[in-house]
Design an enzyme around this catalytic site. Structure first.
Site, PDB file in Angstrom:
ATOM      1  N   MET A  74       0.858  -1.181   0.000  1.00  0.00           N
ATOM      2  CA  MET A  74       0.000   0.000   0.000  1.00  0.00           C
ATOM      3  C   MET A  74       0.895   1.231   0.000  1.00  0.00           C
ATOM      4  O   MET A  74       1.718   1.407   0.898  1.00  0.00           O
ATOM      5  CB  MET A  74      -0.907   0.015   1.243  1.00  0.00           C
ATOM      6  N   LYS A  75       0.761   2.061  -1.006  1.00  0.00           N
ATOM      7  CA  LYS A  75       1.602   3.259  -1.103  1.00  0.00           C
ATOM      8  C   LYS A  75       0.982   4.326  -0.195  1.00  0.00           C
ATOM      9  O   LYS A  75       0.314   5.253  -0.644  1.00  0.00           O
ATOM     10  CB  LYS A  75       1.682   3.714  -2.560  1.00  0.00           C
ATOM     11  N   SER A  76       1.224   4.161   1.103  1.00  0.00           N
ATOM     12  CA  SER A  76       0.527   5.001   2.078  1.00  0.00           C
ATOM     13  C   SER A  76       1.242   6.341   2.275  1.00  0.00           C
ATOM     14  O   SER A  76       2.430   6.485   1.974  1.00  0.00           O
ATOM     15  CB  SER A  76       0.415   4.272   3.417  1.00  0.00           C
TER      16      SER A  76
END
Length: 292
Positions: free
Chosen positions: A150-152
């Site tokens: 997840m590219k948080s």
């Protein structure tokens, strides 16, 4: 003319583009983002980036109020308003404004931001001669915590490693996972070449599965280079025939030294150069038209 920034359905000059100080993206890093590139009037693999954005949002239970097609149009319209053909695009989705508590239920409406501008990550010299990187003491986040797929907006793990690179005078740092396998770098995926085989870590070691990474793997197989996703340690990097990094902003850049160990003859290798050449050709032809 000032850069126009999309914020929640409206466009503002960058000096006037604002979010609430109660936004959970600002307070807690509660959100996801994408970095995307446009080349020659085409946005490279826009649909893949949009898919990853929505998957990340689903993973943290943010319901994006726009359809994927509408989000893609936000990207294209922001580029048009800024009259850009070659650009870096940053799409940001945060949980939105709430209160000072952690409870995400207090955030009623997600914040949607699209920024388009230029970016230069590394000097041109590094693409021609290769770069020297280090291994960070900071370990990659465990998937059971903040999953790297997840590219948080919570990028502190990457920033801690980047600080180590800065202190060492290196442009990048390689992160290991908690089992001592190579994961990725602070902003890039990593590849090595050994005996003619292109090798990159598999997703389960704790990496963000890069759009550029996937494109390079496809290109390599197309031109007859065997590709393997498998775990490897620093030793395999030190003794590799070639090494390079890939990412949306960086594109693809050779590595010639890691932790003081020279990779092979200390020059970008033939497979690296061939893949970089093919990637440069790919970005000229593939993408979603901005001004069609």
């Amino acid at each position: 003319m000032s850069i126009q920034v999309y914020v929640n359905g409206q466009y503002f000059p960058k000096e006037e583009a604002k979010i609430s100080v109660f936004d959970h993206g600002f307070l807690y890093g509660d959100g996801v983002f994408e970095g995307i590139r446009a080349y020659g009037g085409k946005v490279f693999r826009l649909n893949e980036h949009i898919d990853r954005l929505y998957n990340g949002a689903r993973g943290i239970m943010i319901d994006i109020p726009l359809k994927k097609e509408e989000m893609a149009e936000v990207v294209l319209e922001t580029l048009r308003r800024n009259e850009l053909k070659d650009a870096y695009i940053r799409l940001v989705i945060s949980r939105g404004a709430g209160d000072l508590g952690l409870d995400p239920r207090k955030c009623k409406t997600p914040t949607i931001i699209c920024i388009t501008d230029k970016i230069v990550l590394y000097p041109e010299e590094l693409y021609n001669k290769g770069m020297e990187i280090i291994t960070a003491a900071t370990r990659r986040n465990r998937p059971e915590g903040v999953n790297p797929q997840m590219k948080s907006l919570n990028y502190l793990n990457n920033i801690m490693a980047k600080l180590e690179a800065n202190l060492a005078g290196a442009p990048e740092a390689m992160l290991l996972n908690n089992e001592d396998y190579v994961a990725e770098c602070t902003g890039d995926n990593i590849f090595i070449v050994k005996d003619g085989v292109l090798i990159t870590p598999p997703p389960y070691v704790g990496i963000l599965v890069g759009i550029t990474r996937n494109a390079i793997m496809e290109l390599a197989e197309k031109i007859g280079i065997k590709v393997e996703e498998k775990v490897f340690t620093r030793y395999e990097v030190f003794t590799a025939d070639e090494c390079f990094l890939s990412g949306t902003a960086a594109e693809a850049v050779p590595v010639v030294k890691v932790d003081g160990r020279q990779i092979a003859d200390g020059k970008p290798g033939p497979i690296t150069n061939k893949i970089l050449k093919e990637f440069k050709e790919l970005i000229k032809t593939e993408g979603t038209e901005i001004y069609s």
